[in-house]
Design a protein around this motif. Structure first.
Motif, PDB file in Angstrom:
ATOM      1  N   THR A   7      -5.959  -0.434   1.029  1.00 51.40           N
ATOM      2  CA  THR A   7      -6.294  -0.702  -0.368  1.00 51.40           C
ATOM      3  C   THR A   7      -6.114  -2.171  -0.724  1.00 51.40           C
ATOM      4  OG1 THR A   7      -5.764  -0.123  -2.669  1.00 51.40           O
ATOM      5  CG2 THR A   7      -3.949  -0.008  -1.081  1.00 51.40           C
ATOM      6  N   GLU A   8      -6.999  -2.665  -1.564  1.00 46.88           N
ATOM      7  CA  GLU A   8      -6.900  -4.063  -2.009  1.00 46.88           C
ATOM      8  C   GLU A   8      -5.766  -4.268  -3.005  1.00 46.88           C
ATOM      9  OE1 GLU A   8      -8.813  -6.315  -0.636  1.00 46.88           O
ATOM     10  OE2 GLU A   8     -10.169  -4.939   0.400  1.00 46.88           O
ATOM     11  N   SER A   9      -5.218  -3.179  -3.543  1.00 50.79           N
ATOM     12  CA  SER A   9      -4.143  -3.287  -4.533  1.00 50.79           C
ATOM     13  C   SER A   9      -3.339  -1.995  -4.543  1.00 50.79           C
ATOM     14  CB  SER A   9      -4.753  -3.541  -5.921  1.00 50.79           C
ATOM     15  OG  SER A   9      -3.747  -3.760  -6.888  1.00 50.79           O
ATOM     16  N   PHE A  10      -2.047  -2.138  -4.783  1.00 52.32           N
ATOM     17  CA  PHE A  10      -1.160  -0.970  -4.807  1.00 52.32           C
ATOM     18  C   PHE A  10       0.027  -1.302  -5.707  1.00 52.32           C
ATOM     19  CE2 PHE A  10       1.756   2.203  -2.798  1.00 52.32           C
ATOM     20  CZ  PHE A  10       0.908   3.300  -2.871  1.00 52.32           C
ATOM     21  N   PRO A  11       0.619  -0.298  -6.383  1.00 54.14           N
ATOM     22  CA  PRO A  11       1.769  -0.581  -7.233  1.00 54.14           C
ATOM     23  C   PRO A  11       2.846  -1.368  -6.473  1.00 54.14           C
ATOM     24  CG  PRO A  11       1.044   1.664  -7.568  1.00 54.14           C
ATOM     25  CD  PRO A  11       0.251   1.117  -6.418  1.00 54.14           C
ATOM     26  N   PRO A  12       3.544  -2.288  -7.154  1.00 52.99           N
ATOM     27  CA  PRO A  12       3.652  -2.400  -8.615  1.00 52.99           C
ATOM     28  C   PRO A  12       2.480  -3.043  -9.343  1.00 52.99           C
ATOM     29  CG  PRO A  12       4.974  -4.082  -7.555  1.00 52.99           C
ATOM     30  CD  PRO A  12       4.463  -3.210  -6.449  1.00 52.99           C
ATOM     31  N   ASP A  13       1.382  -3.391  -8.649  1.00 54.55           N
ATOM     32  CA  ASP A  13       0.189  -3.838  -9.369  1.00 54.55           C
ATOM     33  C   ASP A  13      -0.242  -2.752 -10.348  1.00 54.55           C
ATOM     34  OD1 ASP A  13       0.305  -5.972  -7.649  1.00 54.55           O
ATOM     35  OD2 ASP A  13      -1.394  -5.335  -6.420  1.00 54.55           O
ATOM     36  N   ILE A  14      -0.793  -3.183 -11.481  1.00 55.69           N
ATOM     37  CA  ILE A  14      -1.282  -2.236 -12.492  1.00 55.69           C
ATOM     38  C   ILE A  14      -2.769  -2.470 -12.680  1.00 55.69           C
ATOM     39  CG2 ILE A  14      -1.085  -1.459 -14.876  1.00 55.69           C
ATOM     40  CD1 ILE A  14       1.803  -2.413 -14.870  1.00 55.69           C
ATOM     41  N   ASN A  15      -3.561  -1.613 -12.093  1.00 56.30           N
ATOM     42  CA  ASN A  15      -5.016  -1.648 -12.237  1.00 56.30           C
ATOM     43  C   ASN A  15      -5.574  -0.339 -11.698  1.00 56.30           C
ATOM     44  OD1 ASN A  15      -5.561  -1.975  -9.302  1.00 56.30           O
ATOM     45  ND2 ASN A  15      -4.607  -3.982  -9.615  1.00 56.30           N
ATOM     46  N   GLY A  16      -6.869  -0.133 -11.865  1.00 51.96           N
ATOM     47  CA  GLY A  16      -7.468   1.129 -11.461  1.00 51.96           C
ATOM     48  C   GLY A  16      -7.407   1.391  -9.978  1.00 51.96           C
ATOM     49  N   VAL A  17      -7.597   0.357  -9.163  1.00 52.03           N
ATOM     50  CA  VAL A  17      -7.567   0.540  -7.712  1.00 52.03           C
ATOM     51  C   VAL A  17      -6.173   0.952  -7.263  1.00 52.03           C
ATOM     52  CG1 VAL A  17      -7.842  -0.615  -5.479  1.00 52.03           C
ATOM     53  CG2 VAL A  17      -9.470  -1.070  -7.327  1.00 52.03           C
ATOM     54  N   ALA A  18      -5.152   0.257  -7.768  1.00 55.33           N
ATOM     55  CA  ALA A  18      -3.771   0.579  -7.386  1.00 55.33           C
ATOM     56  C   ALA A  18      -3.396   1.990  -7.816  1.00 55.33           C
ATOM     57  CB  ALA A  18      -2.822  -0.444  -8.012  1.00 55.33           C
ATOM     58  N   HIS A  19      -3.774   2.356  -9.032  1.00 57.99           N
ATOM     59  CA  HIS A  19      -3.420   3.675  -9.546  1.00 57.99           C
ATOM     60  C   HIS A  19      -4.093   4.783  -8.737  1.00 57.99           C
ATOM     61  CE1 HIS A  19      -2.163   6.671 -12.452  1.00 57.99           C
ATOM     62  NE2 HIS A  19      -3.405   7.065 -12.612  1.00 57.99           N
ATOM     63  N   CYS A  20      -5.369   4.608  -8.436  1.00 57.11           N
ATOM     64  CA  CYS A  20      -6.099   5.627  -7.679  1.00 57.11           C
ATOM     65  C   CYS A  20      -5.550   5.752  -6.258  1.00 57.11           C
ATOM     66  CB  CYS A  20      -7.584   5.284  -7.659  1.00 57.11           C
ATOM     67  SG  CYS A  20      -8.605   6.548  -6.892  1.00 57.11           S
ATOM     68  N   ALA A  21      -5.219   4.625  -5.636  1.00 62.86           N
ATOM     69  CA  ALA A  21      -4.653   4.672  -4.284  1.00 62.86           C
ATOM     70  C   ALA A  21      -3.317   5.416  -4.281  1.00 62.86           C
ATOM     71  CB  ALA A  21      -4.493   3.262  -3.726  1.00 62.86           C
ATOM     72  N   LEU A  22      -2.486   5.159  -5.290  1.00 64.22           N
ATOM     73  CA  LEU A  22      -1.201   5.849  -5.383  1.00 64.22           C
ATOM     74  C   LEU A  22      -1.400   7.347  -5.585  1.00 64.22           C
ATOM     75  CD1 LEU A  22       1.888   5.876  -5.592  1.00 64.22           C
ATOM     76  CD2 LEU A  22       1.646   5.341  -8.031  1.00 64.22           C
ATOM     77  N   GLN A  23      -2.293   7.724  -6.486  1.00 68.70           N
ATOM     78  CA  GLN A  23      -2.536   9.146  -6.736  1.00 68.70           C
ATOM     79  C   GLN A  23      -3.090   9.834  -5.483  1.00 68.70           C
ATOM     80  OE1 GLN A  23      -1.623  10.888  -9.262  1.00 68.70           O
ATOM     81  NE2 GLN A  23      -1.051   9.283 -10.701  1.00 68.70           N
ATOM     82  N   THR A  24      -3.925   9.124  -4.728  1.00 65.44           N
ATOM     83  CA  THR A  24      -4.451   9.682  -3.477  1.00 65.44           C
ATOM     84  C   THR A  24      -3.328   9.935  -2.484  1.00 65.44           C
ATOM     85  OG1 THR A  24      -6.590   8.586  -3.783  1.00 65.44           O
ATOM     86  CG2 THR A  24      -6.014   9.244  -1.544  1.00 65.44           C
ATOM     87  N   ALA A  25      -2.448   8.953  -2.328  1.00 64.18           N
ATOM     88  CA  ALA A  25      -1.325   9.121  -1.399  1.00 64.18           C
ATOM     89  C   ALA A  25      -0.420  10.272  -1.838  1.00 64.18           C
ATOM     90  CB  ALA A  25      -0.524   7.816  -1.315  1.00 64.18           C
ATOM     91  N   ARG A  26      -0.159  10.359  -3.132  1.00 69.13           N
ATOM     92  CA  ARG A  26       0.683  11.455  -3.640  1.00 69.13           C
ATOM     93  C   ARG A  26       0.052  12.816  -3.355  1.00 69.13           C
ATOM     94  NH1 ARG A  26       2.248   9.051  -9.634  1.00 69.13           N
ATOM     95  NH2 ARG A  26       4.083   7.834  -9.003  1.00 69.13           N
ATOM     96  N   HIS A  27      -1.252  12.917  -3.581  1.00 68.84           N
ATOM     97  CA  HIS A  27      -1.902  14.208  -3.382  1.00 68.84           C
ATOM     98  C   HIS A  27      -1.904  14.593  -1.905  1.00 68.84           C
ATOM     99  CE1 HIS A  27      -4.466  17.581  -4.408  1.00 68.84           C
ATOM    100  NE2 HIS A  27      -5.173  17.299  -3.332  1.00 68.84           N
ATOM    101  N   LEU A  28      -2.186  13.642  -1.050  1.00 72.05           N
ATOM    102  CA  LEU A  28      -2.196  13.952   0.383  1.00 72.05           C
ATOM    103  C   LEU A  28      -0.815  14.421   0.844  1.00 72.05           C
ATOM    104  CD1 LEU A  28      -4.358  10.994   1.733  1.00 72.05           C
ATOM    105  CD2 LEU A  28      -5.017  13.401   1.586  1.00 72.05           C
ATOM    106  N   ALA A  29       0.225  13.725   0.398  1.00 67.79           N
ATOM    107  CA  ALA A  29       1.579  14.130   0.783  1.00 67.79           C
ATOM    108  C   ALA A  29       1.915  15.507   0.231  1.00 67.79           C
ATOM    109  CB  ALA A  29       2.585  13.090   0.296  1.00 67.79           C
ATOM    110  N   ALA A  30       1.517  15.771  -1.015  1.00 69.03           N
ATOM    111  CA  ALA A  30       1.817  17.069  -1.633  1.00 69.03           C
ATOM    112  C   ALA A  30       1.111  18.209  -0.923  1.00 69.03           C
ATOM    113  CB  ALA A  30       1.421  17.037  -3.109  1.00 69.03           C
ATOM    114  N   ARG A  31      -0.038  17.944  -0.336  1.00 69.55           N
ATOM    115  CA  ARG A  31      -0.797  18.975   0.362  1.00 69.55           C
ATOM    116  C   ARG A  31      -0.415  19.082   1.841  1.00 69.55           C
ATOM    117  NH1 ARG A  31      -1.726  20.916  -4.025  1.00 69.55           N
ATOM    118  NH2 ARG A  31      -3.795  21.212  -4.973  1.00 69.55           N
TER     119      ARG A  31
END
Length: 376
Positions: A7-31
């Protein structure tokens, strides 16, 4: 499934790319999958690499601030990408808004014969037009180069799908974004906060997002001039000094996140987004989840999100008078604001990150099945 998210950006960055990448990682781990994130290193300082709440390991690649826009970090050449793919035993590479680091991720995936899914999320051609006045053709060549090499490109809106296909990007499918309907909800409306922001009981019109030229936040100047209207701006970026002059009387709250941001959203009377280059526009969904009527340009992602005359109003892109008139029409009609807000909440209630995350895994599985069929 062992997935590497480049990803070009990841938290603690605050933007759409960072947020979506984090949510993707969370979902994959949860599944029960095994994700790994590769992202540019954050700026040095006490907040570097803190607050990410990442559900998986994160490998940081050396980076430099983008000249003139230090909030954006650009990855430097590094061998860590290919090494990380090999060490993780990646079965699939997820490229989040590939531009610099993502191009290297695509090249490494190709060398290692790993399937890749590229997620289109940033209107680079629009940015080129905004910042350079030209360069759109060059931007599209770069987009075609990386996305054309991927097994599948996922676009977040119908408009983005059309743009990619018109410009020759193959194998494009629609994959929208989720919204946290538990965090963003109408019952967080805070009358004390409203009195603080608008002490004379003004109607509160809010913008949330980066303060940068492509967002065209100055289009809210007409709304600032309306009697009984208070404009509230949430976010930071290089355009802030100029916007403070362009938007007299507006309240600038700076960057806000988490529960505080959700409380601000729910306390607005109208949410106004002004930028015409959104491939999706997550803040529109967050406003809708908060029960707030939306005004947005009739371009890009908002075309899929805002039902004109039912959940909000779509206006001509770049038209300050249209923004002002839309604000005034809703300011004069509180019942219509309530109806739009309720309809917006109803529209997004099923758009959870869990639902769209499962759709993403479905795309992964189709790509892997296709690779297996070709190999056989």
């Amino acid at each position: 499934m062992r997935v590497v998210i480049v990803t070009e950006s990841f938290p603690p960055d605050i933007n759409g790319v960072a947020h979506c990448a984090l949510q993707t990682a969370r979902h994959l781990a949860a599944r029960g999958h095994d994700p790994l994130v590769i992202a540019p290193a954050t700026a040095p300082g006490p907040d570097a690499d803190t607050g990410t709440d990442s559900p998986c390991p994160v490998i940081r690649v050396p980076s430099l601030p983008l000249p003139g826009y230090p909030q954006v970090r650009v990855a430097l050449p590094s061998r860590r990408v290919a090494a990380a793919l090999a060490a993780h035993g990646a079965e699939l590479v997820h490229l989040a808004s590939p531009f610099i680091l993502g191009v290297r991720g695509m090249a490494a995936a190709s060398r290692l014969r790993i399937p890749a899914v590229a997620v289109y999320q940033t209107d680079l051609a629009g940015y080129a037009r905004t910042y350079m006045g030209a360069g759109e053709a060059t931007a599209w060549r770069r987009i075609r180069g990386v996305h054309g090499a991927a097994d599948r490109t996922l676009a977040p809106s119908s408009a983005a799908v059309r743009d990619l296909e018109v410009h020759g990007v193959p194998r494009v499918r629609l994959w929208p974004r989720g919204v946290d309907t538990v965090r963003f909800r109408p019952d967080l409306r805070d009358e004390a906060l409203r009195r603080e922001l608008a002490p004379d009981g003004e109607l509160i019109v809010g913008y949330v997002g980066r303060l940068a030229p492509e967002k065209q936040v100055d289009l809210l100047a007409g709304a600032c001039a309306l009697d009984g209207v208070r404009v509230v701006v949430v976010g930071d970026g290089p355009s802030e000094p100029g916007l403070r002059e362009a938007l007299p009387g507006a309240v600038f709250l700076g960057r806000r996140t988490g529960a505080e941001l959700a409380r601000i959203f729910a306390s607005l009377d109208i949410f106004a987004h002004t930028g015409p280059y959104e491939t999706f526009c997550q803040t529109v969904q967050e406003a809708m989840a908060s029960g707030v009527p939306v005004i947005a340009p009739a371009a890009g992602g908002p075309l899929d999100l805002v039902a004109h005359g039912r959940t909000g109003l779509l206006v001509a892109p770049g038209d300050a008078a249209a923004v002002r008139d839309a604000v005034w029409s809703l300011a004069e009609d509180p019942l219509r604001r309530l109806a739009y807000g309720a309809a917006g909440r109803g529209t997004v209630e099923g758009r959870t990150w869990e639902a769209v995350g499962d759709q993403l895994v479905g795309h992964y599985e189709e790509v892997l099945d296709a690779r297996t069929a070709v190999a056989a």
